[in-house]
Design an enzyme around this catalytic site. Structure first.
Site, PDB file in Angstrom:
ATOM      1  N   LYS A  61      15.532   3.202  -6.894  1.00 18.15           N
ATOM      2  CA  LYS A  61      16.501   2.689  -7.875  1.00 18.15           C
ATOM      3  C   LYS A  61      17.543   3.785  -8.060  1.00 18.15           C
ATOM      4  CE  LYS A  61      17.873  -0.411 -10.883  1.00 18.15           C
ATOM      5  NZ  LYS A  61      18.341  -1.762 -10.515  1.00 18.15           N
ATOM      6  N   ASP A  66       1.304  -5.877  -5.304  1.00 16.50           N
ATOM      7  CA  ASP A  66       0.718  -7.094  -5.884  1.00 16.50           C
ATOM      8  C   ASP A  66       1.560  -8.296  -5.476  1.00 16.50           C
ATOM      9  OD1 ASP A  66      -1.298  -5.691  -7.282  1.00 16.50           O
ATOM     10  OD2 ASP A  66      -1.108  -7.026  -9.016  1.00 16.50           O
ATOM     11  N   ASP A 101       3.062  -0.003  -6.802  1.00 15.62           N
ATOM     12  CA  ASP A 101       2.022  -0.750  -7.512  1.00 15.62           C
ATOM     13  C   ASP A 101       2.463  -2.193  -7.708  1.00 15.62           C
ATOM     14  OD1 ASP A 101      -0.260  -1.324  -8.976  1.00 15.62           O
ATOM     15  OD2 ASP A 101       0.499  -0.453 -10.845  1.00 15.62           O
ATOM     16  N   TYR A 111       3.128   7.546 -13.404  1.00 18.20           N
ATOM     17  CA  TYR A 111       1.714   7.464 -13.786  1.00 18.20           C
ATOM     18  C   TYR A 111       1.103   8.841 -14.049  1.00 18.20           C
ATOM     19  CZ  TYR A 111       1.957   2.590 -12.192  1.00 18.20           C
ATOM     20  OH  TYR A 111       2.304   1.275 -12.021  1.00 18.20           O
ATOM     21  N   ASP A 169      14.896  -3.803  -7.221  1.00 16.92           N
ATOM     22  CA  ASP A 169      15.077  -5.186  -7.684  1.00 16.92           C
ATOM     23  C   ASP A 169      15.423  -6.092  -6.502  1.00 16.92           C
ATOM     24  OD1 ASP A 169      17.413  -3.696  -7.527  1.00 16.92           O
ATOM     25  OD2 ASP A 169      18.321  -4.500  -9.354  1.00 16.92           O
TER      26      ASP A 169
HETATM   27  C1  IPM Z   1      -3.886  -0.406  -8.174  1.00 17.87           C
HETATM   28  C2  IPM Z   1      -4.243  -0.601  -9.615  1.00 17.87           C
HETATM   29  C3  IPM Z   1      -4.298   0.764 -10.296  1.00 17.87           C
HETATM   30  C4  IPM Z   1      -2.962   1.433 -10.099  1.00 17.87           C
HETATM   31  C5  IPM Z   1      -4.692   0.719 -11.774  1.00 17.87           C
HETATM   32  C6  IPM Z   1      -6.027   0.070 -11.987  1.00 17.87           C
HETATM   33  C7  IPM Z   1      -4.631   2.070 -12.412  1.00 17.87           C
HETATM   34  O1  IPM Z   1      -3.337  -1.450 -10.228  1.00 17.87           O
HETATM   35  O2  IPM Z   1      -4.648   0.263  -7.457  1.00 17.87           O
HETATM   36  O3  IPM Z   1      -2.851  -0.912  -7.757  1.00 17.87           O
HETATM   37  O4  IPM Z   1      -2.015   1.165 -10.825  1.00 17.87           O
HETATM   38  O5  IPM Z   1      -2.847   2.232  -9.181  1.00 17.87           O
HETATM   39 MG    MG Z   2      -1.968  -2.344  -8.906  1.00 17.82          MG
END
Ligand code: IPM
Ligand code: MG
Length: 357
Positions: A190, A250, A246, A141, A222
């Site tokens: 990885k 989620d 990230d 990133y 993975d």
């Molecule tokens: C998170 C979000 C952010 C990230 C985005 C909005 C840039 O997905 O905080 O996980 O990738 O860090």
């Molecule tokens: Mg995120």
């Protein structure tokens, strides 16, 4: 007096942040702690108001505060903008970087009352209690990006860079967090393909010598994605690089019933940032439907990590647990036989039960 910068941002951010502030106010009344709040603009809201996603005043406000409470940034209205103006890439990422917040702590704890709310089977998710330590200011990133025309189309490039120092500091934090928990760290990489992952693995293995009381295992990303939904209870602390973290957080959120349950703390600098792990949810924004619990639990993390008020933080978690045990649910965690409530009511319920615990 603890000075808190409050950045509601976009979408549901403007609805959930006030619920967390209400909870902090209740704590303040109960314990006599003093908080002052100063609102700042960030993301699309800042673009609309002053023409840039991270105004200097906001950055200054954050630097001069003791902690930051953030809602979410981004939305379809600003998606067409060039990357240098987009709320995510030009506000949130630079804010984290400018404040030196290299570590993102994301606990995924399943409140037992929500065992049926997950899309996964109850017997799989029951007992889930893990925390992901995501490296937050390096990796893909933040590496160099390029895009160029070629004879036949275009070529685009993102670079995944890590230094020994960056890996060492996040590793130490992960081992320290594990020491206060079940003493197991799973490092996700990885290393069978990526050079940066090989440095990651070697560095973590070396730092581990300083923490012989903590168990360390290495897992390919993975496989980790698969293990998270196969047997989530095997994890205690996961440490991983920015993008893997990230994605995996989620995924881990669904172990807790909803991404609306996942708080986060970004630390490492003078000022720490607390925000829910979810985004601005434009599809439900402005409807008083969003789950404020991730933001409320992020405020609890603020009390603990920034101010050292661990007892008050625990009380917030207990109040959340009580409200869930009593069957109150926002739409994202709703099940048959439970009581559907809106964003504001959920915030009120947590405050009411805080008065009791
Ligand atoms: C998170 C979000 C952010 C990230 C985005 C909005 C840039 O997905 O905080 O996980 O990738 O860090
Ligand atoms: Mg995120």
């Amino acid at each position: 007096m603890h000075k808190i910068a409050v950045l509601p941002g976009d979408g549901i951010g403007a609805e959930i942040v006030p619920q967390a502030v209400k909870v902090l106010d209740t704590i303040s009344r109960k314990y006599g702690y003093k908080f002052s709040y100063t609102e700042g603009l960030i993301g699309g809201a800042a673009i609309d108001a002053v023409g840039k996603p991270l105004p200097e005043e906001t950055l200054k406000l954050c630097q001069e505060s003791e902690a930051i409470l953030l809602g979410a940034v981004g939305g379809p209205k600003w998606d067409h903008l060039p990357v240098a103006m987009r709320p995510e890439a030009a506000a949130l990422l630079p804010l984290r970087k400018a404040l030196g917040l290299y570590a993102n702590i994301r606990p995924a704890y399943l409140y037992p009352a929500l065992a049926e709310a997950s899309t996964l089977k109850r017997e799989v998710v029951l007992g889930t209690d893990l925390v992901t330590i995501r490296e937050l200011t390096g990796g893909l990133y933040f590496g160099e990006k390029k895009r160029e025309k070629t004879a036949t189309g275009e070529v685009a490039m993102d670079t995944l860079v890590y230094t020994t120092e960056e890996i060492e500091r996040i590793t130490r934090l992960a081992f320290e967090v594990a020491r206060a928990r079940r003493k197991k760290v799973t490092s996700v990489d990885k290393a069978n393909v990526l050079e940066s992952s090989r440095l990651w693995r070697e560095t973590i293995t070396r730092v581990h010598e300083e923490f012989p009381d903590v168990e360390l295992e290495h897992m390919y990303v993975d496989n980790a994605a698969m293990q998270l939904v196969r047997r989530p209870t095997q994890f205690d602390v996961i440490v991983t690089e920015n993008m893997f973290g990230d994605i995996l957080t989620d995924q881990a959120s669904m172990l807790t019933g909803s991404i609306g349950m996942l708080p986060s703390a970004s630390i490492g600098g003078k000022v720490a940032l607390y925000e829910p792990s979810h985004g601005s949810a434009p599809d439900i924004a402005g409807q008083n439907k969003a789950n404020p619990l991730a933001t409320i639990l992020s405020a609890a993390m603020m009390l603990k990590y920034s101010f050292g008020y661990s007892e008050a933080a625990r009380e917030i978690e207990q109040a959340v647990e009580k409200v869930l045990d009593l069957g109150y649910r926002t739409p994202d965690i709703m099940e048959e036989g439970k009581t559907l409530v809106d964003t504001v009511t959920m915030g009120d319920l947590v405050c009411r039960h805080l008065e009791d615990v």
